[in-house]
Design a protein around this motif. Structure first.
Motif, PDB file in Angstrom:
ATOM      1  N   UNK A  38      88.820 -19.186 -21.255  1.00 61.10           N
ATOM      2  CA  UNK A  38      88.865 -20.561 -21.140  1.00 61.10           C
ATOM      3  C   UNK A  38      89.789 -21.041 -20.119  1.00 61.10           C
ATOM      4  N   UNK A  39      89.462 -22.553 -20.137  1.00 62.43           N
ATOM      5  CA  UNK A  39      90.338 -23.137 -19.082  1.00 62.43           C
ATOM      6  C   UNK A  39      91.746 -23.630 -19.537  1.00 62.43           C
ATOM      7  N   UNK A  42      97.881 -20.547 -22.976  1.00 62.12           N
ATOM      8  CA  UNK A  42      98.100 -20.219 -24.073  1.00 62.12           C
ATOM      9  C   UNK A  42      98.775 -21.239 -25.099  1.00 62.12           C
ATOM     10  N   UNK A  43      99.603 -22.093 -24.756  1.00 59.24           N
ATOM     11  CA  UNK A  43     100.125 -22.971 -25.531  1.00 59.24           C
ATOM     12  C   UNK A  43      98.816 -24.007 -26.195  1.00 59.24           C
ATOM     13  N   UNK A  44      98.011 -24.273 -25.466  1.00 61.22           N
ATOM     14  CA  UNK A  44      97.091 -25.241 -25.916  1.00 61.22           C
ATOM     15  C   UNK A  44      95.965 -24.540 -26.902  1.00 61.22           C
ATOM     16  N   UNK A  45      95.882 -23.044 -26.803  1.00 63.47           N
ATOM     17  CA  UNK A  45      95.056 -22.461 -27.651  1.00 63.47           C
ATOM     18  C   UNK A  45      95.663 -22.161 -28.759  1.00 63.47           C
ATOM     19  N   UNK A 162      94.003  -9.391 -36.053  1.00 65.95           N
ATOM     20  CA  UNK A 162      93.046 -10.064 -36.941  1.00 65.95           C
ATOM     21  C   UNK A 162      92.264 -11.206 -36.351  1.00 65.95           C
ATOM     22  N   UNK A 163      91.538 -11.703 -36.743  1.00 62.69           N
ATOM     23  CA  UNK A 163      90.810 -12.903 -36.200  1.00 62.69           C
ATOM     24  C   UNK A 163      90.116 -12.782 -34.768  1.00 62.69           C
ATOM     25  N   UNK A 164      89.773 -13.838 -34.117  1.00 64.85           N
ATOM     26  CA  UNK A 164      89.217 -13.843 -32.702  1.00 64.85           C
ATOM     27  C   UNK A 164      90.170 -13.981 -31.745  1.00 64.85           C
ATOM     28  N   UNK A 165      90.355 -13.146 -30.930  1.00 63.07           N
ATOM     29  CA  UNK A 165      91.058 -13.126 -29.830  1.00 63.07           C
ATOM     30  C   UNK A 165      90.801 -14.408 -28.654  1.00 63.07           C
ATOM     31  N   UNK A 166      91.330 -15.195 -28.020  1.00 69.25           N
ATOM     32  CA  UNK A 166      91.216 -16.130 -27.221  1.00 69.25           C
ATOM     33  C   UNK A 166      91.766 -15.910 -25.904  1.00 69.25           C
ATOM     34  N   UNK A 170      95.876 -18.457 -18.677  1.00 69.17           N
ATOM     35  CA  UNK A 170      97.052 -17.842 -18.280  1.00 69.17           C
ATOM     36  C   UNK A 170      97.330 -16.360 -19.326  1.00 69.17           C
ATOM     37  N   UNK A 171      96.486 -16.011 -20.018  1.00 67.82           N
ATOM     38  CA  UNK A 171      96.626 -14.807 -20.825  1.00 67.82           C
ATOM     39  C   UNK A 171      95.772 -14.607 -21.843  1.00 67.82           C
ATOM     40  N   UNK A 172      96.028 -14.227 -23.037  1.00 71.16           N
ATOM     41  CA  UNK A 172      95.529 -13.830 -24.348  1.00 71.16           C
ATOM     42  C   UNK A 172      96.145 -14.094 -25.617  1.00 71.16           C
ATOM     43  N   UNK A 173      95.610 -14.929 -26.458  1.00 70.72           N
ATOM     44  CA  UNK A 173      96.129 -14.905 -27.651  1.00 70.72           C
ATOM     45  C   UNK A 173      95.631 -14.080 -28.745  1.00 70.72           C
ATOM     46  N   UNK A 174      96.290 -12.966 -29.355  1.00 74.26           N
ATOM     47  CA  UNK A 174      95.936 -12.078 -29.917  1.00 74.26           C
ATOM     48  C   UNK A 174      96.383 -12.409 -31.586  1.00 74.26           C
ATOM     49  N   UNK A 175      95.568 -12.946 -32.436  1.00 75.91           N
ATOM     50  CA  UNK A 175      96.014 -13.227 -33.903  1.00 75.91           C
ATOM     51  C   UNK A 175      96.560 -11.871 -34.428  1.00 75.91           C
ATOM     52  N   UNK A 176      97.570 -12.077 -35.349  1.00 72.73           N
ATOM     53  CA  UNK A 176      98.041 -10.857 -36.041  1.00 72.73           C
ATOM     54  C   UNK A 176      98.272 -11.424 -37.659  1.00 72.73           C
TER      55      UNK A 176
END
Length: 184
Positions: A38-39, A42-45, A162-166, A170-176
């Motif tokens: 996505x454009x 991390x903060x926005x996601x 868990x959940x869907x990674x984003x 500037x990186x990846x959000x991995x829900x835990x």
């Protein structure tokens, strides 16, 4: 080993995890496709994800929004609202700014690590788990429990991806589903 040497090794660990991506399709049992980047930042996601509202408050209180808007790349292992529970509310306010920042640094690693990268690295390790340093100089160990990826901190705190990674600019959000720091 000195902290300086450990930090110097962190990019190598990230590269070794990222270089393993080709084997992830088999490990995931599906098409192994990583979400298209996505454009957003991390903060926005984190801000856009309803189940990460508490984490967003901790990020703002810690004064790390600018870091998560910056260049990166970073991977944020993002505890869901239920995982943070009252700890998120306890971290509100100016007096808790340092504790908020410490909690966040324990959940952030350098580099953009997708689940495919993590799964492939675990497979390459023979299933014994792989480790990477956090921004707080802690060590996270990734292993499999059935189909789930389990993250264990050096203090024994555990969480599952868990959940869907984003995947963002500037990186990846991995829900835990847990906090990677034991309450003390």
């Amino acid at each position: 080993m000195s902290n300086q040497r450990l930090w110097a090794l962190a990019p190598l660990m990230v590269l070794s995890l990222a270089a393993c991506g080709g084997e992830a399709d088999k490990a995931e049992g599906g098409d192994g496709a990583t979400p298209a980047p996505s454009s957003k930042t991390l903060a926005a996601a984190i801000g856009d994800e309803g189940d990460l509202d508490t984490l967003e408050g901790v990020v703002k209180n810690a004064g790390l929004s600018d870091v998560l808007e910056g260049k990166g790349p970073y991977t944020v292992f993002a505890p869901a609202n239920a995982a943070l529970g009252t700890a998120g509310a306890d971290l509100a306010g100016e007096a808790m700014k340092a504790q908020s920042a410490a909690l966040l640094r324990a959940h952030i690693v350098p580099g953009a690590l997708t689940r495919a990268d993590i799964m492939a690295a675990i497979e390459r390790s023979g299933g014994g788990g792989v480790q990477i340093r956090t921004m707080s100089d802690g060590l996270l160990t990734f292993s499999k429990d059935g189909d789930a990826v389990v993250v264990t901190a050096a203090d024994g705190a555990t969480a599952r991806l868990t959940g869907e990674e984003k995947v963002v600019s500037n990186g990846v959000v991995q829900p835990v589903d847990g906090v990677l720091v034991k309450a003390g």
